[in-house]
Design an enzyme around this catalytic site. Structure first.
Site, PDB file in Angstrom:
ATOM      1  N   VAL A 275       4.030   1.000   2.294  1.00 49.46           N
ATOM      2  CA  VAL A 275       4.117  -0.206   3.112  1.00 49.46           C
ATOM      3  C   VAL A 275       4.560  -1.348   2.212  1.00 49.46           C
ATOM      4  O   VAL A 275       3.946  -1.615   1.182  1.00 49.46           O
ATOM      5  CB  VAL A 275       2.770  -0.542   3.780  1.00 49.46           C
ATOM      6  CG1 VAL A 275       2.895  -1.821   4.604  1.00 49.46           C
ATOM      7  CG2 VAL A 275       2.312   0.611   4.658  1.00 49.46           C
TER       8      VAL A 275
ATOM      9  N   ASP B 282      -8.589   8.203  11.676  1.00 49.90           N
ATOM     10  CA  ASP B 282      -8.915   7.820  10.293  1.00 49.90           C
ATOM     11  C   ASP B 282      -9.422   6.384  10.261  1.00 49.90           C
ATOM     12  O   ASP B 282      -9.008   5.588   9.425  1.00 49.90           O
ATOM     13  CB  ASP B 282      -7.691   7.980   9.387  1.00 49.90           C
ATOM     14  CG  ASP B 282      -8.055   7.886   7.897  1.00 49.90           C
ATOM     15  OD1 ASP B 282      -9.253   8.090   7.571  1.00 49.90           O
ATOM     16  OD2 ASP B 282      -7.167   7.614   7.083  1.00 49.90           O
TER      17      ASP B 282
ATOM     18  N   GLY C 206       0.842  -1.189   0.000  1.00 50.08           N
ATOM     19  CA  GLY C 206       0.000   0.000   0.000  1.00 50.08           C
ATOM     20  C   GLY C 206       0.873   1.234   0.000  1.00 50.08           C
ATOM     21  O   GLY C 206       2.051   1.175   0.348  1.00 50.08           O
TER      22      GLY C 206
END
Length: 482
Positions: free
Chosen positions: A45, A154, A38
């Site tokens: 990542v 988030d 990601g």
């Protein structure tokens, strides 16, 4: 028109630096980095493997210059210290922190069950008991982190992962909040997060309590799990905000009365009267079938917190990133990476078959050469209004037009999985997920002369051995063990 940021792929490769892995792989300390899992504007990542013991981890790579430029050193140290102290079974663990002269590396727990997001679609809502199980784990994890001064800000299904046993794992806890600051009034003032999941007081940007804002997001997630769609949805951002400010939503008829009551108390637009975490935990609907989390005791060292900003060269946490430039061939996937992408050995595949999911990445296999695959993708994407940048066998496709959630951006990489077989992984790195899948469908239609099998065709062949990738992984393991 397609553009390239590096020399032609025919450029001779340099000799492999001492300590780096073969096949163009990057080595950071004792970890061999693999494919990108990601990415965002702040970090990437990567999948990684500990070459000393074979353990698999995820490594978050952060640009040190951005940390220094935004004067975030003290904040990042505080966040790392807290994250290393958090040892909750439903929170992704941070094992260690390393740094090179230009990057910071967070070594994190790697889970293989996919995203909770992948279990949800418009026709794929969860049964109430299953939704409650995940909600219980979510509330436990978030409340635990709040007790240690860490707020997520988030929370959304995409940040909720599943391990191989189907247990919930909250990711990006604390780390996703690094750019935000607390002012003198003790309240957070930075609007962040995904609009549909954000509390009204966060949108107002007048200062908010992190715990109350996180609870609102948990309430939206519970609604999505049970309904299969968002409580607040509108293509017009102003209209969406109005709905959130007034908490204008309707629970579908299949919600139980007690579930409706709890959700309405969580999605209270007034944070002063909104239910608290403590009250949620004592709620009768929440307590049904509740299982307390099991904690593990482990020693934690915080020595690396200060060491990551020590450029003296004396710190054991200072590592050198070694990699091979100018690759002649794509990176070859090792056995575990094949397994981790295998449909047959990934629990997420069971959910995909049942739910008709909308995923943020997909792939296809091809028997064409790697150079031909890259050239054909460039040729197919450009007429669709995409700018293409190529770096060896990695590509970044960016839409020229802005969609529902900004420009669609697609990260693409070609992997070699056998002497004459390649896997092309395409991952949404920006924009709307549904627009990504529409783009992917149109693109693969234009690539039909080089596409051997798509991920959907692999699934149709069954999960015995994981289809193409599972069989390939099994053959690779057998070969490596001989």
């Amino acid at each position: 028109m397609a553009s390239r940021t590096t020399p032609s792929r025919s450029t001779p490769s340099r000799s492999t630096p001492s300590g780096s892995s073969s096949g163009g792989r990057t080595r950071v300390g004792k970890y061999e980095l693999g494919r990108t899992l990601g990415e965002g504007t702040f970090a990437k990542v990567k999948f990684a493997r500990n070459v000393e013991n074979g353990d698999n981890v995820a490594i978050k790579v952060i640009d040190k210059e951005k940390v220094l430029k935004n004067k975030m050193i003290a904040q990042i140290k505080r966040e790392i210290s807290t994250m290393k102290l958090i040892k909750h079974p439903n929170v992704i663990r941070m094992f260690e922190v390393m740094a090179s002269k230009t990057k910071i590396y967070f070594v994190l727990e790697f889970v293989t069950g996919g995203e909770l997001f992948d279990k949800i679609s418009s026709n794929g809502r969860l049964k109430e008991d299953e939704a409650r199980k995940y909600f219980q784990q979510l509330i436990n994890a978030v409340d635990y982190c709040h007790s240690r001064g860490v707020y997520h800000r988030d929370l959304k299904p995409e940040n909720l992962l599943l391990d191989a046993n189907g247990a919930l794992k909250v990711s990006d806890f604390g780390l996703s909040a690094l750019p935000q600051q607390v002012r003198e009034d003790g309240l957070l003032h930075t609007t962040c997060g995904t609009p549909n999941y954000v509390a009204p007081e966060v949108i107002n940007n007048k200062g908010y309590d992190g715990a109350k804002a996180d609870l609102w997001s948990c309430g939206v997630i519970l609604f999505v799990l049970m309904a299969g769609y968002l409580p607040f949805e509108d293509s017009n951002l102003t209209s969406l905000y109005k709905k959130i400010f007034k908490a204008e939503f309707t629970c579908p008829p299949w919600f139980s009365a007690s579930a409706k009551k709890l959700i309405k108390r969580i999605l209270d637009p007034n944070p002063a009267t909104r239910i608290t975490f403590a009250e949620v935990i004592e709620n009768e609907w929440f307590k049904k079938g509740y299982k307390a989390p099991k904690f593990e005791n482990a020693d934690v060292s915080l020595d690396d917190v200060d060491a990551i900003f020590d450029d003296s060269g004396e710190s054991k946490n200072l590592v050198v990133e070694r990699r091979e430039e100018g690759l002649k061939t794509p990176v070859t996937m090792n056995a575990f990476e094949l397994i981790s992408t295998s449909q047959g050995l990934n629990l997420g595949s069971l959910f995909e078959k049942q739910m008709g999911l909308v995923k943020r990445k997909t792939r296809f296999t091809s028997k064409s050469s790697a150079n031909e695959i890259v050239t054909k993708i460039e040729a197919a994407a450009a007429p669709m209004g995409f700018d293409v940048k190529t770096n060896n066998y990695k590509m970044k496709l960016t839409g020229e037009k802005s969609g529902r959630k900004g420009q669609l951006a697609v990260a693409t990489e070609v992997f070699q999985v056998a002497p004459s077989l390649y896997m092309v992984e395409m991952r949404k790195s920006g924009g709307d997920t549904l627009e990504f899948h529409k783009f992917y469908k149109n693109l693969t239609t234009g690539l039909k002369d080089i596409v051997w099998k798509t991920i959907d065709e692999e699934k149709e062949e069954g999960t015995d051995g994981g289809g193409t990738n599972g069989a390939m992984a099994n053959r690779t393991i057998a070969k490596q063990s001989t």
